[in-house]
Design a protein around this motif. Structure first.
Motif: not given
Length: 126
Positions: A67-89
């Protein structure tokens, strides 16, 4: 001095998506393993996902795998967490964490990280 700045939290309905971002400043980004952990009131901060370029490793908690995907962009010094199909928990404060010295076996553990963001609230309504 290393600093982490998070953004992207908010309120979403169950089944929806959110993207969290974290930007690292103060040092060479690619040296760092980056992770996301989350915490709810009265509970320990728990591991969500980690991305270590140095170890060539991306790992996820079983509760978010697929459901979640972590990725990094070294050019932007950024790490991203894409969260799909989110649940109340999934509702929690999400923290970005970083370490330049962590070993592979520590990636899933809070104690492995020495730098932390301020946290961003994610609320998933049912």
């Amino acid at each position: 001095q290393v600093q982490l700045a998070e953004s992207g939290g908010g309120l979403v309905q169950a089944g929806g998506s959110l993207t969290l971002s974290c930007t690292l400043s103060g040092d060479t980004f690619r040296r760092y393993a980056l992770a996301w952990l989350r915490q709810t009131p009265g509970k320990e901060r728990e591991f969500v996902a980690a991305n270590s370029q140095r170890h060539g490793s991306i790992v996820y908690a079983d509760s978010v795998k697929g459901r979640f995907t972590i990725s990094r962009d070294n050019a932007k010094n950024t790490v991203t967490l894409q969260m799909n199909a989110l649940k109340p928990e999934d509702t929690a404060v999400y923290y970005c964490a970083a370490s330049s010295t962590i070993i592979l076996s520590q990636l899933r553990f809070r104690s492995g990280y020495g730098y932390w963001g301020q946290g961003t609230q994610v609320t998933v309504s049912s």
